[in-house]
Design a protein around this motif. Sequence first.
Motif, PDB file in Angstrom:
ATOM      1  N   LYS A   1      69.360   7.015  16.334  1.00 10.69           N
ATOM      2  CA  LYS A   1      68.193   6.490  15.473  1.00 10.69           C
ATOM      3  C   LYS A   1      68.956   5.620  14.668  1.00 10.69           C
ATOM      4  N   PHE A   2      70.063   6.112  13.630  1.00  8.28           N
ATOM      5  CA  PHE A   2      70.656   5.302  12.668  1.00  8.28           C
ATOM      6  C   PHE A   2      71.064   4.073  13.356  1.00  8.28           C
ATOM      7  N   ALA A   3      71.982   4.111  14.516  1.00  6.48           N
ATOM      8  CA  ALA A   3      72.510   2.994  15.060  1.00  6.48           C
ATOM      9  C   ALA A   3      71.551   1.981  15.424  1.00  6.48           C
ATOM     10  N   THR A   4      70.184   2.309  15.707  1.00  3.26           N
ATOM     11  CA  THR A   4      69.126   1.288  16.401  1.00  3.26           C
ATOM     12  C   THR A   4      68.472   0.704  15.070  1.00  3.26           C
ATOM     13  N   SER A   5      68.721   1.292  13.880  1.00  2.08           N
ATOM     14  CA  SER A   5      68.140   0.805  12.440  1.00  2.08           C
ATOM     15  C   SER A   5      68.434  -0.755  12.456  1.00  2.08           C
ATOM     16  N   PRO A   6      67.235  -1.466  11.825  1.00  2.00           N
ATOM     17  CA  PRO A   6      67.691  -2.988  11.671  1.00  2.00           C
ATOM     18  C   PRO A   6      68.881  -3.388  11.151  1.00  2.00           C
ATOM     19  N   MET A   7      69.518  -2.858   9.863  1.00  2.00           N
ATOM     20  CA  MET A   7      70.933  -3.218   9.330  1.00  2.00           C
ATOM     21  C   MET A   7      71.875  -2.822  10.482  1.00  2.00           C
ATOM     22  N   MET A   8      71.914  -1.763  11.107  1.00  3.61           N
ATOM     23  CA  MET A   8      72.883  -1.428  11.716  1.00  3.61           C
ATOM     24  C   MET A   8      72.951  -2.183  13.045  1.00  3.61           C
ATOM     25  N   VAL A   9      71.689  -2.752  13.481  1.00  4.82           N
ATOM     26  CA  VAL A   9      71.735  -3.768  14.605  1.00  4.82           C
ATOM     27  C   VAL A   9      72.306  -4.923  14.261  1.00  4.82           C
ATOM     28  N   ILE A  10      71.983  -5.362  12.649  1.00  3.35           N
ATOM     29  CA  ILE A  10      72.822  -6.535  12.272  1.00  3.35           C
ATOM     30  C   ILE A  10      74.245  -6.545  12.062  1.00  3.35           C
ATOM     31  N   ASP A  11      75.038  -5.386  11.845  1.00  8.00           N
ATOM     32  CA  ASP A  11      76.285  -5.077  11.837  1.00  8.00           C
ATOM     33  C   ASP A  11      76.716  -5.162  13.370  1.00  8.00           C
ATOM     34  N   LEU A  12      76.113  -4.811  14.183  1.00  8.15           N
ATOM     35  CA  LEU A  12      76.605  -4.889  15.551  1.00  8.15           C
ATOM     36  C   LEU A  12      76.722  -6.493  16.022  1.00  8.15           C
ATOM     37  N   LEU A  13      75.604  -7.143  15.790  1.00  9.55           N
ATOM     38  CA  LEU A  13      75.492  -8.501  16.220  1.00  9.55           C
ATOM     39  C   LEU A  13      76.739  -9.109  15.484  1.00  9.55           C
ATOM     40  N   ALA A  14      77.153  -8.776  14.335  1.00 15.49           N
ATOM     41  CA  ALA A  14      78.355  -9.576  13.577  1.00 15.49           C
ATOM     42  C   ALA A  14      79.634  -9.183  14.083  1.00 15.49           C
ATOM     43  N   ILE A  15      79.787  -8.470  15.019  1.00 16.33           N
ATOM     44  CA  ILE A  15      81.013  -8.029  15.515  1.00 16.33           C
ATOM     45  C   ILE A  15      81.143  -8.145  16.734  1.00 16.33           C
ATOM     46  N   LEU A  16      79.965  -8.166  17.749  1.00 16.37           N
ATOM     47  CA  LEU A  16      79.872  -7.981  19.269  1.00 16.37           C
ATOM     48  C   LEU A  16      80.149  -9.263  19.797  1.00 16.37           C
ATOM     49  N   PRO A  17      80.071 -10.432  19.364  1.00 21.02           N
ATOM     50  CA  PRO A  17      80.735 -11.302  20.151  1.00 21.02           C
ATOM     51  C   PRO A  17      82.104 -11.675  20.178  1.00 21.02           C
ATOM     52  N   PHE A  18      82.737 -10.977  19.355  1.00 23.88           N
ATOM     53  CA  PHE A  18      84.190 -11.018  19.328  1.00 23.88           C
ATOM     54  C   PHE A  18      84.929 -10.342  20.742  1.00 23.88           C
ATOM     55  N   TYR A  19      83.992  -9.076  21.056  1.00 27.00           N
ATOM     56  CA  TYR A  19      84.361  -8.145  22.191  1.00 27.00           C
ATOM     57  C   TYR A  19      83.968  -8.710  23.365  1.00 27.00           C
ATOM     58  N   LEU A  20      83.016  -9.539  23.611  1.00 27.94           N
ATOM     59  CA  LEU A  20      82.219 -10.070  24.927  1.00 27.94           C
ATOM     60  C   LEU A  20      83.187 -10.658  25.823  1.00 27.94           C
ATOM     61  N   PRO A  21      84.482 -11.414  25.534  1.00 27.26           N
ATOM     62  CA  PRO A  21      85.160 -11.772  26.423  1.00 27.26           C
ATOM     63  C   PRO A  21      85.917 -10.821  27.228  1.00 27.26           C
ATOM     64  N   PHE A  22      86.324  -9.435  26.499  1.00 22.81           N
ATOM     65  CA  PHE A  22      87.006  -8.562  27.217  1.00 22.81           C
ATOM     66  C   PHE A  22      85.997  -7.856  28.190  1.00 22.81           C
ATOM     67  N   PHE A  23      84.728  -8.171  28.269  1.00 24.52           N
ATOM     68  CA  PHE A  23      84.190  -7.681  29.494  1.00 24.52           C
ATOM     69  C   PHE A  23      83.780  -8.688  30.521  1.00 24.52           C
ATOM     70  N   GLY A  24      84.689 -10.058  30.547  1.00 15.84           N
ATOM     71  CA  GLY A  24      84.483 -10.824  31.544  1.00 15.84           C
ATOM     72  C   GLY A  24      83.441 -11.660  31.323  1.00 15.84           C
ATOM     73  N   LEU A  25      82.860 -11.935  30.471  1.00 14.35           N
ATOM     74  CA  LEU A  25      81.656 -12.793  30.207  1.00 14.35           C
ATOM     75  C   LEU A  25      82.196 -14.153  29.951  1.00 14.35           C
ATOM     76  N   ASP A  26      81.236 -15.230  30.114  1.00 13.24           N
ATOM     77  CA  ASP A  26      81.544 -16.680  30.493  1.00 13.24           C
ATOM     78  C   ASP A  26      82.018 -16.856  28.690  1.00 13.24           C
ATOM     79  N   LEU A  27      83.229 -17.588  28.636  1.00 11.66           N
ATOM     80  CA  LEU A  27      83.355 -18.092  27.398  1.00 11.66           C
ATOM     81  C   LEU A  27      82.445 -19.133  26.797  1.00 11.66           C
ATOM     82  N   ARG A  28      81.608 -19.896  27.617  1.00  9.72           N
ATOM     83  CA  ARG A  28      80.708 -20.615  26.912  1.00  9.72           C
ATOM     84  C   ARG A  28      79.464 -19.638  26.462  1.00  9.72           C
ATOM     85  N   PHE A  29      79.164 -18.863  27.033  1.00  7.63           N
ATOM     86  CA  PHE A  29      78.224 -17.624  26.509  1.00  7.63           C
ATOM     87  C   PHE A  29      78.842 -17.020  25.182  1.00  7.63           C
TER      88      PHE A  29
END
Length: 252
Positions: free
Chosen positions: A93-121
């Motif tokens: 529940k804490f991980a899905t709170s608004p502030m924690m979602v903002i925290d996740l969005l701030a760092i998530l883009p850095f890790y996306l290419p490691f999961f094989g996602l398109d670099l344009r995305f």
Amino acid sequence: MKKLKEKTYHLLSPPEQTGSASWWIDVFIISLIFLNVLGIVLRSVDYIYEWSPALFNGFEVFSIVIFSIEYLGRVWTGNMHPDYPNSAKGNLKFATSPMMVIDLLAILPFYLPFFGLDLRFFRIMRLFRIFAILRLVRFTDSLDFMYKVYKKRLSYLVIFSLFTFFFLVLSSILLYYAENSAQPEEFSDVPTTMYWLMGVISTVGFGEMAPATVLGRFIVSIVAFITIMLFGLSAAVIASGFSDIMADLKKA
């Protein structure tokens, strides 16, 4: 492990006094957030970025490591927060709170290419790093106060927003049918009409277009009148939220 968890929780909690370990951590995180926002701005200037790409990339990696450690630490100790008791369920529940979602969005883009996602995305997702500045709500009393006000009145604001949206869509459709035959180039479709009507609602206005028919002018007048009332009601709801939070603080 329990003592380590308690110590981590206190270090990442709002500081009780200036100069404490948690206070210095807050200062460091706030400074890092500001530097990251500045980095996003400067990175868009080609000659500055080309001066030292390694510096920008190195600072990005350093920041992501720090933010990731902080994020994982907060998730790990989330169930120690009084609003999120119980072990696994509280952490989730804490991980899905608004502030924690903002925290996740701030760092998530850095890790996306490691999961094989398109670099344009990935380049698009990197825009989410600007959300890091919203994390300052956690560290600033006045911003935290405003966050509590909006959180307390969120349901009302959502209702007003949905009503305004559907009212805008309906008004755009009516205005389109009223004006299209008279001005087919200006009011060429419903989305274009909606875009123009947004300018009316926000009082920005777009001078190159104006309703020519009596029905169109009547519709725009009604839209302007109703949206003024909606804005007034929204302001009243937020003002009552401020009063409630102030009353709660006085009781505490």
